[in-house]
Write a protein that holds these residues in place. Structure first.
Motif: not given
Ligand code: SF4
Ligand code: MG
Length: 287
Positions: A17-18, A21, A23, A52, A122, A126, A199, A201-204
């Motif tokens: 995972w990022c 995250c 998760d 994810c 989230n 994702s 949850q 989700c810092p990426t999306f």
């Molecule tokens: Fe977590 Fe979002 Fe990265 Fe998926 S995209 S691993 S939910 S941070």
């Protein structure tokens, strides 16, 4: 039979995972809950969806089933009915469970199947790079809604309550200790239990970050919410400005689906199965 331990539940595979995250926290809370509940390794099965969150299948060393989008749910019901002595836990995302799996979600709740669902919510699909999901807020711009989402968000807590779920709770990935307790309470509940987990989700989903939630969350128990009062739970589930956490509703008299089946009174279906049964003959008989 041996119980799940801190050592036995960890797989040798490092999570992909990022950084940041949510998760990670849900995985750790789940593993801690399973150990503290002293569940037997041989009688615990985890069902995963796509996403994810579903990648967790690689990070738990436990019996499991990794299904297609939304299909972990009916598979989990089938496993429970085949062997009602198993502890069954579904791990899925908001897109998976409240999107493709929605019809199965309603069936789980109505039937009060003895299954716990831990939903990594989230508000995005994702794994497929951040499209809007059923819980994305109206107006949000994502890759699939470049001019802003038209629909209003699906409310999983209120929907579970009106679909007759007997245990409904909401956790937050950053509230680690509280999340362990919610998962333990859900898994111990005899009947369907939903633990919807907000949850990060810092990426999306950069906007709904920790400062965003820190301003809005509050603890239902601290507010003296009566979790036996369904109407009070439905009212709490409608809140949008604030984000209540904890157990919204629990029916302490809950009786799971399999307990209504006289066929399972003495033995589980798998224990009734004879190796001598000629399945071809049985199928021919009912053709
Ligand atoms: Fe977590 Fe979002 Fe990265 Fe998926 S995209 S691993 S939910 S941070
Ligand atoms: Mg998601």
């Amino acid at each position: 039979m041996s119980c799940i331990t801190n050592k036995s539940i960890k797989s040798p595979i490092t999570p992909t995972w990022c950084p940041g995250c949510g998760d990670f926290m849900i995985l750790n809370a789940l593993q801690k809950a399973l150990v503290e509940l002293e569940l037997e390794e041989a009688n615990t099965v985890l069902f995963y969806g796509i996403g994810c969150s579903g990648n967790m299948a690689d990070f738990n060393r436990a019996y499991g089933f990794h299904g297609l989008h939304g299909r972990a749910l009916p598979s989990a019901i089938g496993a429970k009915l085949a062997n009602h002595k198993l502890k069954i836990i579904i791990i899925a995302g908001d897109g998976d469970f409240y999107g493709e799996g929605l019809n199965h979600f309603i069936s789980l709740a109505r039937g009060n199947h003895d299954v716990t669902a831990i939903i990594h919510n989230n508000s995005r699909y994702s794994l497929t790079t951040g499209q809007s999901s059923p819980t994305t807020k109206k107006g949000t711009k994502t890759k699939s809604t470049p001019t802003g989402l038209v629909e209003k968000p699906f409310n999983p807590i209120a929907s579970a309550l009106v679909a007759e779920a007997s245990f409904v709770a909401r956790g937050y990935s950053t509230k680690f200790l509280e999340l362990i307790q919610l998962i333990k309470a859900g898994v111990s509940h005899p009947g369907f239990s939903l633990v919807d987990v907000i949850q990060l989700c810092p990426t999306f989903n950069k906007k709904e970050n920790h400062p965003f939630f820190a301003e809005r969350i509050y603890d239902l128990a601290a507010e003296k919410h009566d979790a036996s009062n369904k109407m009070a739970a439905i009212t709490k589930a409608q809140e949008t400005e604030k984000v209540p956490l904890g157990i919204f509703y629990q029916d302490k008299e809950s009786m799971p689906y399999h307990a209504h089946l006289s066929q399972l009174e003495k033995k589980s279906l798998v224990d009734q199965w004879s190796a001598k049964t000629n399945i071809k003959k049985a199928i021919r008989k009912f053709r």
